[in-house]
Structure formats: C-alpha cells, structure tokens
Design a protein around this motif. Structure first.
Motif, mmCIF file in Angstrom:
data_model
loop_
_atom_site.group_PDB
_atom_site.id
_atom_site.type_symbol
_atom_site.label_atom_id
_atom_site.label_comp_id
_atom_site.label_asym_id
_atom_site.label_seq_id
_atom_site.Cartn_x
_atom_site.Cartn_y
_atom_site.Cartn_z
ATOM 1 N N PHE A 77 108.926 -48.355 12.854
ATOM 2 C CA PHE A 77 107.777 -49.250 12.704
ATOM 3 C C PHE A 77 106.549 -48.385 12.457
ATOM 4 C CE2 PHE A 77 105.154 -48.943 16.614
ATOM 5 C CZ PHE A 77 105.985 -48.165 17.405
ATOM 6 N N THR A 78 105.573 -48.961 11.801
ATOM 7 C CA THR A 78 104.277 -48.281 11.627
ATOM 8 C C THR A 78 103.238 -49.315 11.211
ATOM 9 O OG1 THR A 78 103.225 -46.265 10.772
ATOM 10 C CG2 THR A 78 104.421 -47.575 9.156
ATOM 11 N N THR A 79 102.036 -48.834 10.886
ATOM 12 C CA THR A 79 100.961 -49.750 10.506
ATOM 13 C C THR A 79 100.183 -49.210 9.305
ATOM 14 O OG1 THR A 79 98.884 -50.772 11.245
ATOM 15 C CG2 THR A 79 99.419 -48.660 12.231
ATOM 16 N N THR A 80 99.610 -50.116 8.546
ATOM 17 C CA THR A 80 98.773 -49.740 7.399
ATOM 18 C C THR A 80 97.394 -49.245 7.849
ATOM 19 O OG1 THR A 80 97.893 -51.989 7.266
ATOM 20 C CG2 THR A 80 99.810 -51.493 5.892
ATOM 21 N N LEU A 81 97.040 -49.448 9.110
ATOM 22 C CA LEU A 81 95.662 -49.230 9.562
ATOM 23 C C LEU A 81 95.094 -47.845 9.240
ATOM 24 C CD1 LEU A 81 95.778 -51.040 13.035
ATOM 25 C CD2 LEU A 81 94.243 -51.613 11.144
ATOM 26 N N SER A 82 95.957 -46.813 9.234
ATOM 27 C CA SER A 82 95.429 -45.449 9.057
ATOM 28 C C SER A 82 94.883 -45.201 7.650
ATOM 29 C CB SER A 82 96.499 -44.410 9.395
ATOM 30 O OG SER A 82 97.524 -44.441 8.427
ATOM 31 N N ILE A 83 95.047 -46.131 6.746
ATOM 32 C CA ILE A 83 94.520 -45.922 5.386
ATOM 33 C C ILE A 83 92.988 -45.980 5.355
ATOM 34 C CG2 ILE A 83 94.499 -48.325 4.542
ATOM 35 C CD1 ILE A 83 95.711 -47.218 1.934
ATOM 36 N N SER A 84 92.403 -46.687 6.288
ATOM 37 C CA SER A 84 90.956 -46.858 6.270
ATOM 38 C C SER A 84 90.245 -45.613 6.798
ATOM 39 C CB SER A 84 90.578 -48.071 7.133
ATOM 40 O OG SER A 84 89.208 -47.996 7.445
ATOM 41 N N LEU A 89 108.723 -56.355 18.129
ATOM 42 C CA LEU A 89 109.502 -57.041 17.096
ATOM 43 C C LEU A 89 110.500 -56.089 16.419
ATOM 44 C CD1 LEU A 89 109.671 -59.887 15.788
ATOM 45 C CD2 LEU A 89 108.292 -58.959 13.929
ATOM 46 N N ALA A 90 110.095 -54.844 16.261
ATOM 47 C CA ALA A 90 110.987 -53.849 15.657
ATOM 48 C C ALA A 90 112.226 -53.647 16.541
ATOM 49 C CB ALA A 90 110.246 -52.528 15.461
ATOM 50 N N GLU A 91 112.005 -53.636 17.838
ATOM 51 C CA GLU A 91 113.141 -53.489 18.761
ATOM 52 C C GLU A 91 114.043 -54.724 18.664
ATOM 53 O OE1 GLU A 91 112.368 -54.153 22.854
ATOM 54 O OE2 GLU A 91 114.103 -52.984 23.520
#
Ligand code: SF4
Length: 213
Positions: A133-140, A124-126
C-alpha cells in the motif's frame, strides 16, 4: 532514507522477476494520482483507494471523487487499474483535528491527517490481501515525504502489509502531474482539502503579501 532510490531498486527487482504485485494506492485527488498511475501501472495491478474524510465542503468532495473516477476511466495503462471509495466519515477528521484548527499547514494536524488516511489504506490492504500500500500524497511539494514514509512503515508493521517507499515529487513527478492535468483537462484545486486549509487559502487570496503558503 532515499525513498526514490528504494523504489527504483524494488521496481528493478520486480521487472527481473517478472512479478506484477497488487498495490492499494491511496489517492488524495485526480491530479496527484495522474503521474503516480502513469508511473506505477507499468509495474503493479493498482486499486485506487479514495479515502479523504478531510475534504471540505461536501461539494468539493464530490467534485474530486468524480474527477478521480473519470481519470481512471480515461487513462491507458499497461496493467489494470480499479477504484474503490472509502467512507466519507467527516466526524473522524474533526475528532482528529480538535484543538489543532489553527496550526499551520505542514504541522501536527497534517501529520495526524496523513495517518488517518494511511491507516485506513493499511487496514483495507490487509483485508484485501494486497502486496503493498502507499499514497499519492508525497507528490506535493507541500507534503512531508519523510513523515509519510515513517507513518507508512509503522503502519506496515501493525497491519502486516508492505508500504511502498515513495517520494513522487522526485523525477519531476509534480511537474508531470501538471502536464497530465492539462492533457486530461483535470480540475486542480488551490487548497489542500480541509476547512482550515480553505480558510488559509482564502486569506492568501485576499492578502497575498502577508500570508505565506
Ligand atoms: S491542510 Fe491538508 S494535510 Fe493538513 S489537515 Fe488539512 S487536509 Fe489534512
């Protein structure tokens, strides 16, 4: 690789050059996105992308997506934050997880689950001409930031969009997400999201002694 240091350097460069790039931020849920939005919306124009075909049951999916939209509506941010929902294509998750139903959280099924969601974000970013683009996932604390970074960098190469290096649990990100959840009155789920993580969470509730998280 020290993802937080990389991110610090990039943010300093953006400030110096007075640039505000467009970021497509994959989000797993409102609580995890709260800190990331507070932190990154000072530097980026963000679109939150809610694509989580792993979530089970459907009522939980609906609850999480509504919570995400409410949070975006309520947060005061320096640069605009918009929202886009992906398709709830559950069959893709089950196809990916076939044969891995009993693997513990943090194992191979989760690596594939990260990739399923990040790949759609990269695509979708492309398509949308985003800068990052990135993700929130690494916060956990339960998520593997190194693996997420590895997958993100590989997909960046495939789709030609830069992956924003991140390990959002650094700088007390996780702690701040708990504070923000309290401030905004957010619903915080007690399992990762899929049917298998729900099963494991239910087992832990029944027998906390025997089951580790
Ligand atoms: S435990 Fe979480 S990361 Fe792992 S497969 Fe389930 S939803 Fe995905």
């Amino acid at each position: 690789m020290n993802y937080q240091r990389e991110l610090d350097q990039l943010l300093a460069r953006l400030e110096e050059e007075e640039k505000v790039p467009r970021l497509l931020l994959h989000s797993c849920c409102a609580p995890c996105s709260s800190y990331v939005l507070e932190y990154l919306s000072a530097y980026f124009e963000i679109t939150v992308f809610y694509y989580n075909p792993n979530i089970y049951p459907e009522s939980e999916y609906t609850k999480r997506i509504l919570e995400q939209q409410t949070l975006i509506g309520e947060m005061k941010t320096k640069h605009p934050v918009s929202f886009v929902a992906g398709v709830y294509e559950k069959e893709k998750f089950y196809e990916m997880a076939a044969g891995l139903e009993h693997v513990r959280e943090g194992g191979e099924r989760c690596m594939r689950c990260y990739e399923l969601r990040l790949r759609e974000a990269a695509r979708l970013a492309e398509e949308g001409g985003y800068d990052y683009f990135t993700t929130t996932l690494s916060i956990s604390p339960m998520k593997n930031a190194a693996k997420l970074g590895e997958i993100g960098q590989r997909l960046a190469g495939e789709y030609g969009v830069k992956y924003l290096p991140s390990d959002f649990k650094k700088k007390n990100g996780y702690k701040r997400s708990i504070e923000l959840s309290r401030i905004y009155g957010l619903y915080r789920q007690d399992y990762c999201g899929c049917e298998f993580s729900l099963r494991d969470a239910q087992a832990r509730r029944k027998d906390p002694e025997k089951q580790e998280n």
